[in-house]
Design a protein around this motif. Structure first.
Motif, PDB file in Angstrom:
ATOM      1  N   THR A 240       6.097  39.352 -19.721  1.00  0.00           N
ATOM      2  CA  THR A 240       5.983  40.174 -18.519  1.00  0.00           C
ATOM      3  C   THR A 240       5.112  41.380 -18.854  1.00  0.00           C
ATOM      4  O   THR A 240       5.373  42.075 -19.843  1.00  0.00           O
ATOM      5  N   ASP A 241       4.089  41.593 -18.072  1.00  0.00           N
ATOM      6  CA  ASP A 241       3.159  42.708 -18.287  1.00  0.00           C
ATOM      7  C   ASP A 241       2.614  42.737 -19.714  1.00  0.00           C
ATOM      8  O   ASP A 241       2.504  43.786 -20.338  1.00  0.00           O
ATOM      9  N   GLY A 242       2.307  41.561 -20.248  1.00  0.00           N
ATOM     10  CA  GLY A 242       1.707  41.471 -21.571  1.00  0.00           C
ATOM     11  C   GLY A 242       2.663  41.640 -22.740  1.00  0.00           C
ATOM     12  O   GLY A 242       2.230  41.695 -23.880  1.00  0.00           O
ATOM     13  N   LYS A 243       3.977  41.717 -22.460  1.00  0.00           N
ATOM     14  CA  LYS A 243       4.954  41.897 -23.533  1.00  0.00           C
ATOM     15  C   LYS A 243       5.979  40.769 -23.494  1.00  0.00           C
ATOM     16  O   LYS A 243       6.368  40.296 -22.418  1.00  0.00           O
ATOM     17  N   ILE A 244       6.426  40.359 -24.675  1.00  0.00           N
ATOM     18  CA  ILE A 244       7.455  39.319 -24.757  1.00  0.00           C
ATOM     19  C   ILE A 244       8.772  39.892 -24.251  1.00  0.00           C
ATOM     20  O   ILE A 244       9.217  40.945 -24.708  1.00  0.00           O
ATOM     21  N   THR A 245       9.356  39.193 -23.291  1.00  0.00           N
ATOM     22  CA  THR A 245      10.612  39.654 -22.708  1.00  0.00           C
ATOM     23  C   THR A 245      11.785  38.729 -23.024  1.00  0.00           C
ATOM     24  O   THR A 245      12.934  39.130 -22.845  1.00  0.00           O
ATOM     25  N   ALA A 246      11.512  37.503 -23.480  1.00  0.00           N
ATOM     26  CA  ALA A 246      12.596  36.590 -23.827  1.00  0.00           C
ATOM     27  C   ALA A 246      12.076  35.482 -24.732  1.00  0.00           C
ATOM     28  O   ALA A 246      10.884  35.151 -24.709  1.00  0.00           O
ATOM     29  N   TYR A 247      12.983  34.950 -25.515  1.00  0.00           N
ATOM     30  CA  TYR A 247      12.692  33.851 -26.442  1.00  0.00           C
ATOM     31  C   TYR A 247      13.560  32.670 -26.053  1.00  0.00           C
ATOM     32  O   TYR A 247      14.762  32.835 -25.811  1.00  0.00           O
ATOM     33  N   GLN A 248      12.969  31.491 -25.974  1.00  0.00           N
ATOM     34  CA  GLN A 248      13.721  30.301 -25.594  1.00  0.00           C
ATOM     35  C   GLN A 248      13.473  29.192 -26.607  1.00  0.00           C
ATOM     36  O   GLN A 248      12.350  29.013 -27.087  1.00  0.00           O
ATOM     37  N   VAL A 249      14.539  28.454 -26.939  1.00  0.00           N
ATOM     38  CA  VAL A 249      14.427  27.309 -27.842  1.00  0.00           C
ATOM     39  C   VAL A 249      15.084  26.096 -27.203  1.00  0.00           C
ATOM     40  O   VAL A 249      16.011  26.222 -26.398  1.00  0.00           O
ATOM     41  N   VAL A 250      14.565  24.937 -27.549  1.00  0.00           N
ATOM     42  CA  VAL A 250      15.209  23.672 -27.211  1.00  0.00           C
ATOM     43  C   VAL A 250      15.642  23.068 -28.537  1.00  0.00           C
ATOM     44  O   VAL A 250      14.824  22.919 -29.452  1.00  0.00           O
ATOM     45  N   LEU A 251      16.930  22.781 -28.653  1.00  0.00           N
ATOM     46  CA  LEU A 251      17.508  22.263 -29.888  1.00  0.00           C
ATOM     47  C   LEU A 251      17.978  20.836 -29.696  1.00  0.00           C
ATOM     48  O   LEU A 251      18.482  20.485 -28.627  1.00  0.00           O
ATOM     49  N   GLU A 252      17.827  20.027 -30.733  1.00  0.00           N
ATOM     50  CA  GLU A 252      18.445  18.710 -30.812  1.00  0.00           C
ATOM     51  C   GLU A 252      19.640  18.893 -31.749  1.00  0.00           C
ATOM     52  O   GLU A 252      19.460  19.106 -32.951  1.00  0.00           O
ATOM     53  N   VAL A 253      20.842  18.879 -31.197  1.00  0.00           N
ATOM     54  CA  VAL A 253      22.059  19.142 -31.978  1.00  0.00           C
ATOM     55  C   VAL A 253      22.715  17.807 -32.344  1.00  0.00           C
ATOM     56  O   VAL A 253      22.950  16.968 -31.464  1.00  0.00           O
ATOM     57  N   THR A 254      23.016  17.631 -33.629  1.00  0.00           N
ATOM     58  CA  THR A 254      23.653  16.407 -34.111  1.00  0.00           C
ATOM     59  C   THR A 254      25.134  16.668 -34.350  1.00  0.00           C
ATOM     60  O   THR A 254      25.498  17.691 -34.934  1.00  0.00           O
ATOM     61  N   PHE A 255      25.969  15.743 -33.881  1.00  0.00           N
ATOM     62  CA  PHE A 255      27.397  15.813 -34.171  1.00  0.00           C
ATOM     63  C   PHE A 255      27.897  14.437 -34.541  1.00  0.00           C
ATOM     64  O   PHE A 255      27.372  13.422 -34.087  1.00  0.00           O
ATOM     65  N   VAL A 256      28.899  14.391 -35.423  1.00  0.00           N
ATOM     66  CA  VAL A 256      29.427  13.147 -35.940  1.00  0.00           C
ATOM     67  C   VAL A 256      30.538  12.655 -35.012  1.00  0.00           C
ATOM     68  O   VAL A 256      31.427  13.411 -34.632  1.00  0.00           O
ATOM     69  N   LEU A 257      30.453  11.376 -34.639  1.00  0.00           N
ATOM     70  CA  LEU A 257      31.458  10.776 -33.758  1.00  0.00           C
ATOM     71  C   LEU A 257      32.729  10.462 -34.537  1.00  0.00           C
ATOM     72  O   LEU A 257      32.669  10.054 -35.699  1.00  0.00           O
ATOM     73  N   GLU A 258      33.866  10.673 -33.892  1.00  0.00           N
ATOM     74  CA  GLU A 258      35.150  10.383 -34.512  1.00  0.00           C
ATOM     75  C   GLU A 258      35.466   8.906 -34.411  1.00  0.00           C
ATOM     76  O   GLU A 258      35.000   8.223 -33.504  1.00  0.00           O
ATOM     77  N   ASP A 259      36.289   8.440 -35.353  1.00  0.00           N
ATOM     78  CA  ASP A 259      36.753   7.037 -35.304  1.00  0.00           C
ATOM     79  C   ASP A 259      37.803   6.868 -34.221  1.00  0.00           C
ATOM     80  O   ASP A 259      38.482   7.741 -33.829  1.00  0.00           O
TER      81      ASP A 259
END
Length: 69
Positions: free
Chosen positions: A50-69
């Motif tokens: 905004t107005d030439g200045k960084i106003t926010a940072y955004q990330v897209v993550l691929e999150v891995t989780f282990v499935l339970e038995d």
């Protein structure tokens, strides 16, 4: 021999502070909902400007989780 199976889900997180803060927020939120979070990959990064200045940072993550038995 034992094996484990994981699943990957996509999470988007935003911060007004930094990319690192956005990643921490995304992983923390995923871990609050998903059991056995074992890792995350930063798939995408972008900033809002905004107005030439960084106003926010955004990330897209691929999150891995282990499935339970």
């Amino acid at each position: 021999m034992s094996a484990s199976v994981g699943r990957i889900t996509t999470v988007s997180a935003r911060s007004d502070v930094s990319f690192e803060d956005a990643v921490n927020a995304g992983v923390a939120r995923a871990a609050a909902t998903l059991r056995h979070v074992s890792g995350a990959w930063v798939k995408e990064q972008k900033v809002e400007v905004t107005d030439g200045k960084i106003t926010a940072y955004q990330v897209v993550l691929e999150v891995t989780f282990v499935l339970e038995d």
